[in-house]
Enzyme design. Structure first.
Site, PDB file in Angstrom:
ATOM      1  N   ASP A  69       3.779 -11.271  -3.280  1.00  0.00           N
ATOM      2  CA  ASP A  69       4.120  -9.865  -3.139  1.00  0.00           C
ATOM      3  C   ASP A  69       4.983  -9.433  -4.331  1.00  0.00           C
ATOM      4  OD1 ASP A  69       4.327  -7.816  -0.403  1.00  0.00           O
ATOM      5  OD2 ASP A  69       5.567  -7.387  -2.160  1.00  0.00           O
TER       6      ASP A  69
ATOM      7  N   ASN B  63       0.965  -5.492   9.446  1.00  0.00           N
ATOM      8  CA  ASN B  63       1.259  -4.100   9.773  1.00  0.00           C
ATOM      9  C   ASN B  63      -0.073  -3.378   9.987  1.00  0.00           C
ATOM     10  OD1 ASN B  63       4.079  -4.470   9.383  1.00  0.00           O
ATOM     11  ND2 ASN B  63       3.807  -4.259   7.172  1.00  0.00           N
TER      12      ASN B  63
ATOM     13  N   GLN C 278       2.418   0.018   7.460  1.00  0.00           N
ATOM     14  CA  GLN C 278       1.341  -0.330   6.521  1.00  0.00           C
ATOM     15  C   GLN C 278       1.285   0.703   5.405  1.00  0.00           C
ATOM     16  OE1 GLN C 278      -2.611  -0.822   8.211  1.00  0.00           O
ATOM     17  NE2 GLN C 278      -3.451  -1.533   6.271  1.00  0.00           N
TER      18      GLN C 278
ATOM     19  N   VAL D  70      -0.544  -0.307   2.222  1.00  0.00           N
ATOM     20  CA  VAL D  70      -1.772  -0.589   1.467  1.00  0.00           C
ATOM     21  C   VAL D  70      -2.909  -0.749   2.483  1.00  0.00           C
ATOM     22  CG1 VAL D  70      -2.941  -2.172  -0.100  1.00  0.00           C
ATOM     23  CG2 VAL D  70      -0.504  -1.679  -0.416  1.00  0.00           C
TER      24      VAL D  70
ATOM     25  N   HIS E  42      -4.419  -7.056   5.394  1.00  0.00           N
ATOM     26  CA  HIS E  42      -3.757  -8.218   4.798  1.00  0.00           C
ATOM     27  C   HIS E  42      -2.715  -8.778   5.740  1.00  0.00           C
ATOM     28  CE1 HIS E  42      -1.461  -4.602   3.709  1.00  0.00           C
ATOM     29  NE2 HIS E  42      -0.396  -5.364   3.756  1.00  0.00           N
TER      30      HIS E  42
ATOM     31  N   HIS F 259       1.004 -10.771   5.755  1.00  0.00           N
ATOM     32  CA  HIS F 259       2.199 -11.196   5.020  1.00  0.00           C
ATOM     33  C   HIS F 259       2.589 -12.593   5.503  1.00  0.00           C
ATOM     34  CE1 HIS F 259       3.512  -7.012   3.727  1.00  0.00           C
ATOM     35  NE2 HIS F 259       2.668  -6.716   4.706  1.00  0.00           N
TER      36      HIS F 259
HETATM   37  P1  5GP Z   1       2.019  -3.205   3.872  1.00  0.00           P
HETATM   38  O1  5GP Z   1       3.250  -2.350   3.902  1.00  0.00           O
HETATM   39  O2  5GP Z   1       0.793  -2.385   3.573  1.00  0.00           O
HETATM   40  O3  5GP Z   1       1.865  -4.079   5.094  1.00  0.00           O
HETATM   41  O4  5GP Z   1       2.229  -4.229   2.694  1.00  0.00           O
HETATM   42  C1  5GP Z   1       1.877  -3.948   1.371  1.00  0.00           C
HETATM   43  C2  5GP Z   1       2.612  -4.930   0.482  1.00  0.00           C
HETATM   44  O5  5GP Z   1       1.994  -4.890  -0.793  1.00  0.00           O
HETATM   45  C3  5GP Z   1       4.090  -4.602   0.276  1.00  0.00           C
HETATM   46  O6  5GP Z   1       4.894  -5.690   0.715  1.00  0.00           O
HETATM   47  C4  5GP Z   1       4.197  -4.367  -1.228  1.00  0.00           C
HETATM   48  O7  5GP Z   1       5.399  -4.875  -1.774  1.00  0.00           O
HETATM   49  C5  5GP Z   1       2.986  -5.078  -1.777  1.00  0.00           C
HETATM   50  N1  5GP Z   1       2.460  -4.517  -3.014  1.00  0.00           N
HETATM   51  C6  5GP Z   1       2.300  -3.193  -3.311  1.00  0.00           C
HETATM   52  N2  5GP Z   1       1.777  -3.040  -4.532  1.00  0.00           N
HETATM   53  C7  5GP Z   1       1.580  -4.295  -5.025  1.00  0.00           C
HETATM   54  C8  5GP Z   1       1.051  -4.793  -6.268  1.00  0.00           C
HETATM   55  O8  5GP Z   1       0.639  -4.042  -7.163  1.00  0.00           O
HETATM   56  N3  5GP Z   1       1.018  -6.143  -6.445  1.00  0.00           N
HETATM   57  C9  5GP Z   1       1.460  -7.012  -5.459  1.00  0.00           C
HETATM   58  N4  5GP Z   1       1.370  -8.327  -5.732  1.00  0.00           N
HETATM   59  N5  5GP Z   1       1.948  -6.577  -4.274  1.00  0.00           N
HETATM   60  C10 5GP Z   1       2.013  -5.242  -4.059  1.00  0.00           C
END
Ligand code: 5GP
Length: 114
Positions: free
Chosen positions: A31, A87, A94, A96, A100, A102
């Site tokens: 991340d 999420n 969430q 993205v 996925h 974590h």
């Molecule tokens: P969500 O909030 O959708 O469950 O988690 C998305 C995760 O993607 C977040 O923890 C965020 O830090 C990570 N993330 C967002 N943009 C990028 C990126 O460009 N590269 C990487 N490696 N992680 C990302």
């Protein structure tokens, strides 16, 4: 045709990420903004926006395969104790919209419990 999303670009190598596991169906990478000493993301190569839509479109075997990939990723990275978080939807955090998992770990090394 909708625009390719962030995680699809990482899967396709168009955006750099530090890969920690890969097989035919999944990619895992660090991340970019870790919320734990170890914070990995496990992403299916087949697109779905969120876990419940993945279940509806692909079925329970693929949801199980996602968890299996998370466990394999943890093992491949020497993790024995870890937290898995998914999420599902913006109200749950969430950000993205490419399903996925974590993997978060490493607290015992940063700050031993007890
Ligand atoms: P969500 O909030 O959708 O469950 O988690 C998305 C995760 O993607 C977040 O923890 C965020 O830090 C990570 N993330 C967002 N943009 C990028 C990126 O460009 N590269 C990487 N490696 N992680 C990302």
């Amino acid at each position: 045709m909708s625009e390719k999303g962030l995680f699809q670009k990482i899967i396709d190598g168009e955006i750099p990420a530090e890969r920690v596991y890969e097989d035919d169906d999944f990619v895992a990478f660090k991340d970019v903004a870790p919320k734990a000493p170890v914070h990995l993301l496990v992403v299916p190569k087949t697109f779905s926006p969120r876990l419940d839509e993945m279940l509806d479109a692909q079925g329970p075997a693929d949801v199980g395969a996602l968890l299996e990939a998370a466990i394999k990723t943890a093992r491949a990275n020497g993790l024995h104790d870890y937290r898995l978080v998914i999420n599902v939807g913006p109200g749950a955090g969430q950000e993205v919209f490419h399903t996925h998992v974590h993997i978060m770990a490493g607290w015992e090394e940063a700050a031993p419990l007890g």
